[in-house]
Design an enzyme around this catalytic site. Structure first.
Site, short mmCIF file in Angstrom:
data_model
loop_
_atom_site.label_atom_id
_atom_site.label_comp_id
_atom_site.label_asym_id
_atom_site.label_seq_id
_atom_site.Cartn_x
_atom_site.Cartn_y
_atom_site.Cartn_z
N HIS A 134 9.18 -12.06 -0.03
CA HIS A 134 8.77 -11.52 -1.32
C HIS A 134 10.06 -11.46 -1.99
O HIS A 134 10.45 -12.18 -3.07
CB HIS A 134 8.16 -10.32 -1.29
N GLN A 137 -5.71 -11.32 8.36
CA GLN A 137 -6.20 -11.09 7.00
C GLN A 137 -6.83 -12.13 6.31
O GLN A 137 -7.69 -12.08 5.32
CB GLN A 137 -5.07 -10.93 5.95
N ARG A 179 11.10 0.49 5.02
CA ARG A 179 10.46 1.78 5.40
C ARG A 179 9.86 1.82 6.70
O ARG A 179 9.61 2.90 7.03
CB ARG A 179 9.36 1.92 4.27
N HIS A 238 4.96 -17.69 5.78
CA HIS A 238 4.74 -16.31 5.82
C HIS A 238 3.35 -16.17 6.02
O HIS A 238 2.70 -16.44 5.18
CB HIS A 238 5.21 -15.34 4.83
N HIS A 295 9.86 -8.13 5.38
CA HIS A 295 9.21 -7.93 3.97
C HIS A 295 10.61 -7.21 3.14
O HIS A 295 10.98 -6.11 3.85
CB HIS A 295 7.94 -6.97 3.94
N GLU A 312 8.93 -6.20 -2.29
CA GLU A 312 7.93 -6.49 -2.71
C GLU A 312 7.30 -5.88 -3.93
O GLU A 312 6.71 -6.44 -4.98
CB GLU A 312 6.86 -6.69 -1.59
N ARG A 355 -3.53 -2.15 0.78
CA ARG A 355 -3.24 -1.89 2.16
C ARG A 355 -4.38 -1.04 2.87
O ARG A 355 -4.73 -1.23 3.75
CB ARG A 355 -1.99 -1.67 1.85
N ASP A 408 0.43 -15.72 3.35
CA ASP A 408 0.44 -14.27 3.35
C ASP A 408 -0.83 -13.73 3.67
O ASP A 408 -1.31 -13.77 5.02
CB ASP A 408 1.18 -13.70 1.98
#
Length: 453
Positions: free
Chosen positions: A272, A65, A212, A60, A236, A239, A86, A323
């Protein structure tokens, strides 16, 4: 043995233990043709300088990032959590170009090789231009990642992400998410194009950002496209505690239970899965799905602790991931995986299995070796015929390893070493550079463009 590239290891990790005098033969396709134990080194063999281990899959990764790692460690408000992190991360996502992404990813992938990973699963949702419009080639950002992987020499499983909604009760994406917008048709088309390109060491699966961000209809549409295609499916899930509360409010079920209703199978990888019940774990175990735990990132974001004992006891396939890139080596991930449990439970050697596998390090490492192939969509992994000839040569003079008995080398590696720990890293039978000055310079230039001096 028939003719082929030969390596001889004084010791190699095979079948869950160290074995002596191992002869490894690589076929012309870069995969293991034969692996044999207890043989002297023939003249034609390359004698490796230290014990050999299978590498792991980084299951992952969000490559972009890497440009944000270490830059969210100051607090200016009364509270700071995943959700505030976030929003700051979105600011990075809104400014990166394809050329910058390639430079960031090339440096990251070099660092991942140095961290003992030789395949990375890129959970890729940064697709469109800064204004949210598609590039002339809608896969411009995907090709940037593929070029970065080619440059570094790492294997890559690209996972274009279905990202259609901002939240359980927010059907439209927010403006800060405009570069992420996709649907099931887009994701399946991207997966097919990447696989059709036939790039060496590069393949594609699919991903859903989360429950979501992908509603039931989105998931069903993607499943219709996939059919029985043998590609990995990542998502995901569970988490954050707030995610659990929101899912309960919207669906009446916790995330893992809500996801399990979609007919999971061995292609699914649940990233996660931090907040679970034992009933949910049993249900996931019966489906054949795997879990991807990211201890470094989960600690950095304050996510919570996964039920490691529960997942291990149920025999659920397990891998780890870098991640958010605050950690970029599997030794540290496994160390954090166990140390988090020790802190939370106030016990030692939580992951060990007395009578079966008393070594905590060995049990965690073996679980991740076994889970690596399916997470990446590969047929096999490790020092076994048919798997790609990826391996690590341990540096016995590394800090914390000198003088450690062979029987305890894996324990010393995970719980006492301080890197760098690899003398060499091989992908498809070829050594890889663990540092590259030109890549580092390009990455530093991108960082200055993004953040200033």
């Amino acid at each position: 043995m028939s003719e082929g590239a030969l390596f001889h290891a004084p010791w190699a990790w095979l079948d869950g233990r160290w074995q002596a005098d191992v002869l490894l033969q690589v076929g012309p396709d870069g995969h293991w043709r034969d692996v044999r134990v207890g043989l002297p080194a023939p003249e034609a063999a390359t004698r490796l300088s230290g014990p050999v281990l299978p590498s792991l899959v980084d299951a992952h990764s969000h490559a972009f990032q890497r440009a944000f790692a270490g830059l969210a460690e100051q607090r200016a408000r009364d509270s700071d959590d995943f959700w505030s992190w976030r929003e700051r991360m979105y600011g990075v996502a809104l400014r990166i170009t394809p050329d910058q992404l390639r430079a960031i990813a090339a440096q990251l992938y070099t660092e991942l090789l140095a961290g003992g990973y030789t395949q990375v699963c890129e959970f890729h949702y940064l697709h469109h231009r800064e204004d949210g419009q598609p590039y002339d080639d809608e896969l411009a950002m995907s090709w940037a990642l593929a070029e970065a992987a080619r440059e570094a020499g790492i294997g890559l499983t690209l996972l274009p992400v279905l990202y259609a909604h901002a939240g359980f009760n927010e059907p439209a994406l927010r403006d800060t998410q405009r570069r992420f917008r996709t649907d099931a048709d887009w994701v399946w088309r991207a997966c097919q194009r990447i696989n059709a390109a036939g790039l060496p060491l590069i393949s594609a699966g699919v991903a859903l950002h989360s429950l979501r961000a992908a509603y039931d209809d989105d998931i069903h549409q993607l499943q219709r496209h996939l059919g029985t295609s043998a590609v990995p499916i990542h998502i995901h899930v569970a988490e954050q505690q707030q995610e659990v509360k929101d899912c309960l409010a919207a669906t009446g079920e916790r995330p893992l239970a809500a996801l399990a209703k979609h007919g999971l199978d061995a292609r699914w990888q649940l990233v996660h899965a931090t907040h679970s019940t034992r009933t949910e774990i049993d249900r996931i175990a019966s489906s054949g799905a795997g879990v991807v735990i990211c201890p470094g990132t989960e600690a950095n974001l304050g996510d919570g602790l996964a039920d490691l004992e529960g997942w291990l006891a149920a025999g659920v396939p397990m891998t780890v991931g870098s991640d958010s890139q605050v950690t970029r080596g599997w030794v540290e991930e496994l160390r954090w995986m166990e140390y988090g449990q020790r802190l939370g439970l106030q016990r030692r050697n939580v992951a060990a299995a007395p009578g079966r596998q008393p070594s905590t390090a060995a049990r965690l490492y073996e679980a991740c070796v076994k889970g690596s192939a399916r997470a990446a969509g590969l047929e096999a992994w490790g020092l076994v015929p048919g798997a790609r000839a990826d391996f690590l040569v341990l540096d016995l003079e590394a800090c914390g390893l000198a003088g450690v008995p062979t029987s305890a080398l894996l324990d010393g590696l995970i719980f006492a070493s301080q890197g760098p720990t690899w003398h060499q890293v091989f992908v498809a039978g070829q050594p890889r550079a663990l540092r590259d000055a030109a890549r580092l310079q390009r990455y530093a230039e991108v960082m200055r463009d993004c953040w200033g001096a």
